[in-house]
Write an enzyme that holds these catalytic residues in place. Structure first.
Site, PDB file in Angstrom:
ATOM      1  N   CYS A  85     -22.790 -13.012  -7.803  1.00 37.48           N
ATOM      2  CA  CYS A  85     -22.278 -14.097  -6.873  1.00 37.48           C
ATOM      3  C   CYS A  85     -20.879 -14.479  -7.011  1.00 37.48           C
ATOM      4  CB  CYS A  85     -23.210 -15.281  -7.044  1.00 37.48           C
ATOM      5  SG  CYS A  85     -23.146 -16.538  -5.844  1.00 37.48           S
ATOM      6  N   HIS A 194     -29.127 -12.652  -6.837  1.00 33.37           N
ATOM      7  CA  HIS A 194     -29.149 -13.078  -8.234  1.00 33.37           C
ATOM      8  C   HIS A 194     -30.170 -12.287  -8.972  1.00 33.37           C
ATOM      9  CE1 HIS A 194     -26.125 -16.517  -8.465  1.00 33.37           C
ATOM     10  NE2 HIS A 194     -26.512 -16.503  -7.367  1.00 33.37           N
ATOM     11  N   GLU A 196     -30.668 -11.896 -12.067  1.00 33.43           N
ATOM     12  CA  GLU A 196     -30.882 -12.558 -13.405  1.00 33.43           C
ATOM     13  C   GLU A 196     -32.005 -13.655 -13.053  1.00 33.43           C
ATOM     14  OE1 GLU A 196     -28.483 -13.436 -11.511  1.00 33.43           O
ATOM     15  OE2 GLU A 196     -27.709 -15.583 -11.913  1.00 33.43           O
TER      16      GLU A 196
END
Lengths: 223, 79
Positions: A85, A194, A196
């Site tokens: 990002c 994302h 994570e």
């Protein structure tokens, strides 16, 4: 194995990135934007957020932080780097990846679970995926529209450097539905969604994101 | 000291959804006859006389604009 996660002023996803690194079985090292020192890490992740408030352009000011000088230097020598990002935006501003990320075509901040296709499973960050595997991880950004000259896009497509592509809806008007790309070596990868935030089913839509972190462990161990 | 103005605009071929949104709002507000709007950035720099044009171009190209997607114009303004 030590993986660094950088915190700039305005970074938001450093905690989740550190959690994901640890979930993959590596040691997470917090790196500070003002320190020109990588503390012996084997790889670096630039997490998402709004470094320096996205002032000027997303990633434009973070790119000049002291820690970026040493990251750019190490990346040129082969250290794996992942930009997520805002981290992807920083890598583009730094010239480690081509192109730029502009305001979403629909002008809305988009936050939702997003299907992606893994088109290149030979990069340092994607070997744990089957080629053309479809994964679902969150996307959340204001400036996610990948843009580059036609010759750059042709080069990326021709060399298999489009690593992730949006499946179904394109959330931001990215050229060719591009969600993530790599440098020519496959060690530097940037993506807007994302991974994570998708490392276990309790807190994310899947654990598909963990594959990026596990892939990196494999690549550093076998390097 | 001199005032330097740097205007940064998205390249003509780059989609500018912010400019389009402004253009679409104008008729709704009762303003007719505006067919297109492009949105950019305008910087005003107060610079010492020792700063030459080459340095200003570096500032504009290397930081204030992103040459991948934006064009810039640097001009000195009489103060």
């Amino acid at each position: 194995m030590k993986i660094g996660a950088v915190t700039f002023p305005g970074t938001l996803d450093d905690s989740d990135t550190i959690r994901a690194i640890e979930a993959a079985g590596a040691d997470a090292v917090a790196l500070w934007h003002g320190d020109a020192d990588l503390r012996g890490v084997d790889a670096v992740i630039l997490p998402g957020g709004f470094s320096y408030g996205d002032y000027l352009r997303a990633g434009a000011i973070a790119r000049f932080a002291p820690v970026m000088d040493v990251i750019i230097d190490a990346a040129h020598k082969g250290m794996p780097v992942l930009g997520i990002c805002n981290g992807f935006q920083v890598l583009c501003e730094a010239g480690l990846l081509p192109g730029a990320l502009l305001r979403n075509a629909g002008l809305h901040f988009v936050c939702r679970d997003q299907w992606l296709k893994v088109e290149n499973n030979t990069t340092a960050w994607t070997t744990r995926f089957e080629k053309d595997a479809e994964i679902i991880i969150p996307v959340k950004n204001m400036d996610g529209r990948f843009t580059a000259s036609k010759s750059t896009v042709d080069e990326l497509e021709g060399e298999g450097r489009v690593v992730f592509r949006y499946v179904g809806t394109n959330p931001n008007g990215s050229l060719d539905d591009i969600a993530g790309i790599s440098d020519p070596t496959g060690r530097i990868v940037g993506l807007m969604p994302h991974p994570e935030h998708a490392i276990d089913a309790l807190t994310g839509p899947s654990d598909d994101g963990l594959g990026l972190f596990l892939s990196l462990l494999d690549s550093v161990v076998t390097a | 000291m001199a005032r330097v103005v740097v205007d940064v605009m998205p390249k003509p071929e780059i989609l500018d959804p912010q400019g389009q949104a402004v253009a679409r709002a104008l008729p709704r507000l009762g303003f007719e006859g505006v067919s297109d709007v492009r949105q950019g950035k305008h910087f005003e720099l107060e610079v010492d006389d020792s700063v030459d044009d080459e340095t200003l171009a570096k500032i504009a190209e290397g930081f204030l604009s992103n040459p991948v997607v934006e064009d810039f114009v640097v001009r000195r303004v009489d103060s």
